[in-house]
Design an enzyme around this catalytic site. Structure first.
Site, PDB file in Angstrom:
ATOM      1  N   HIS A   8     -83.838 -22.689  61.887  1.00  0.00           N
ATOM      2  CA  HIS A   8     -82.568 -22.174  61.381  1.00  0.00           C
ATOM      3  C   HIS A   8     -82.772 -20.654  61.382  1.00  0.00           C
ATOM      4  CE1 HIS A   8     -81.890 -26.251  60.026  1.00  0.00           C
ATOM      5  NE2 HIS A   8     -80.707 -25.933  59.535  1.00  0.00           N
ATOM      6  N   ASP A  32     -74.382 -30.751  62.717  1.00  0.00           N
ATOM      7  CA  ASP A  32     -75.073 -30.138  61.574  1.00  0.00           C
ATOM      8  C   ASP A  32     -74.959 -30.970  60.292  1.00  0.00           C
ATOM      9  OD1 ASP A  32     -76.599 -28.385  60.122  1.00  0.00           O
ATOM     10  OD2 ASP A  32     -75.278 -26.671  60.333  1.00  0.00           O
ATOM     11  N   HIS A  40     -78.551 -33.036  59.787  1.00  0.00           N
ATOM     12  CA  HIS A  40     -79.404 -33.253  58.612  1.00  0.00           C
ATOM     13  C   HIS A  40     -79.177 -34.666  58.087  1.00  0.00           C
ATOM     14  CE1 HIS A  40     -80.670 -28.992  58.083  1.00  0.00           C
ATOM     15  NE2 HIS A  40     -79.559 -28.789  58.764  1.00  0.00           N
TER      16      HIS A  40
HETATM   17 FE   FE2 Z   1     -78.791 -27.014  59.690  1.00  0.00          FE
END
Ligand code: FE2
Length: 417
Positions: free
Chosen positions: A210, A309, A58
């Site tokens: 997700h 992540d 992200h």
């Molecule tokens: Fe994620």
């Protein structure tokens, strides 16, 4: 211009290999190549692998963990979303790009050349998505960035979320995102999976949801995602990220699902450091690990890769883009440490990630592919893993991104020098 890299150790090759590079491509890989090269570099028998792939990051969230109100007291996924929702407003495009650039710098310096990033589109102005689209272009010489149009606060839990995801695709995102386990009801979660597949088909995009990032064994959206992707014939273009609940479901259900995943050709991304940290939070003891069934998925012939992540965001306070660190955690947590598993562990942060990103036409150590590779400070895959070897050289389409001198220790004791 021809460039010859001599004396490389390749995974599964019995003897050292030479790599010939011309016009940014490998033109030959063989034990001894005679070539009229402008430059010859001896790699000293060190391990050469394809570039690291970080398939789930992200970039719009990086370095926001310490912001006012961003602290995640419970350490759960759901408080992370809440904290982000309360603090994300107001970030300018320049600020997002400044933070994301810094994270890309960390990742690339650790050997990553491919990143799939999720851009939060639950923001009517789509500031983060537009910023990351600009960054994708700005940084393309050093890193390939794929962008997921990702509704962090839900396609339906957030006003007009589904429309914002679609707008993100129109603006140039590469993948459809979703978060079905966060929608307000199971039916809305299912609706979001249907919508994601519908949008992927309509715009000819990849899918990366997700999916089931929870210990709740009743969260089973991956079942629907697999079925829909299979029916549309786009399973290999589809990825389920996290699928933590598969670590909690009963074995009979998991057994049935494994066959379906393989049949559909679905890809899985596990984020070992993130999910060992976020999940199991409602458990006392025994406390679950919170990861999907990586070892069993691989044994069933399903593609799985590892990802970072987060880097210092409301979900996870650490992270530095070093995939070797992620891999080391992953093989421990997933109990994948037979010698055979260790020898092929690097697949989880290289070729398996490339398959997930659907970039196999140009990726890999073979004639005709892009001459992109890493030289690790180790003589074998086993030693690379055992020592968490660093990257001494990163080459991208024939150009050196960086070189690094191995660390040297000085000591009056011969044993320590
Ligand atoms: Fe994620």
């Amino acid at each position: 211009m021809k460039k010859l890299y001599r004396n490389a150790t390749l995974i599964d090759a019995k003897a050292p290999q030479d790599l010939l590079v011309e016009e940014g491509k490998f033109t030959a890989i063989a034990p001894h190549i005679e070539a009229d090269a402008a430059e010859t570099i001896d790699l000293g028998g060190r391990l050469v692998v394809p570039p690291y792939v970080d398939p789930h990051l992200h970039l719009d969230y990086v370095y926001t963990a310490r912001g006012e109100g961003a602290t995640n007291g419970t350490g759960t996924l759901f408080e992370g979303i809440q904290r982000w929702s309360e603090t994300k407003a107001g970030a300018s495009s320049e600020e997002i790009k400044r933070r994301a650039r810094q994270a890309v710098r960390e990742e690339v310096r650790a050997g990553v050349q491919y990143i799939r990033t999720h851009a939060d589109v639950t923001d009517p102005s789509l500031t983060a998505l537009k910023a990351l689209l600009e960054l994708r272009e700005e940084l393309k010489d050093i890193v390939t960035i794929q962008i997921v149009s990702f509704p962090q606060e839900g396609m339906y839990a957030y006003p007009h979320g589904a429309e914002l995801v679609e707008e993100g695709l129109r603006l140039g995102a590469d993948c459809v995102g979703g978060i079905p386990h966060y929608e307000l009801a199971r039916e809305f979660g299912e609706k979001s999976v249907h919508k994601a597949v519908e949008l992927a088909v309509k715009y000819d995009k990849l899918i990366d949801l997700h999916c089931d990032e929870t210990d709740d064994d009743q969260s089973r959206f991956v079942e629907l995602l697999t079925a829909l992707a299979y029916m549309e014939g786009i399973g290999e273009r589809t990825t389920a990220s996290h699928t933590c609940s598969l670590g909690s479901v009963n074995n009979a259900y998991a057994f049935r699902m494994m066959a379906n995943f393989r049949r559909a050709g679905l890809n899985f991304i596990s984020c070992p450091t993130e999910n060992i940290y976020l999940e199991g939070r409602q458990d006392s003891y025994p406390k679950r690990r919170g990861l999907t069934r990586v070892k069993e998925l691989l044994a069933a012939g399903v593609n799985v890769c590892f990802a970072q992540d987060s880097i210092e965001d409301p979900w996870y306070p650490l992270g530095n883009g070093n995939m070797m660190n992620i891999l080391d955690h992953g093989i421990h947590i997933c109990q994948m440490m037979s010698f055979a598993e260790i020898d092929h562990a690097l697949d989880l942060i290289t070729t398996n990630g490339a398959r997930t990103l659907h970039i196999e036409d140009t990726y890999g150590l073979a004639p005709g592919k892009d001459a992109s590779f890493l030289v690790l400070d180790a003589p074998s895959p086993f030693e690379a893993i055992r020592q968490r070897a660093g990257v001494l050289r990163s080459v991208r389409r024939g150009e050196e991104l960086f070189t690094r001198v191995p660390a040297q220790t000085r000591s009056k004791y011969d044993l320590l020098a």
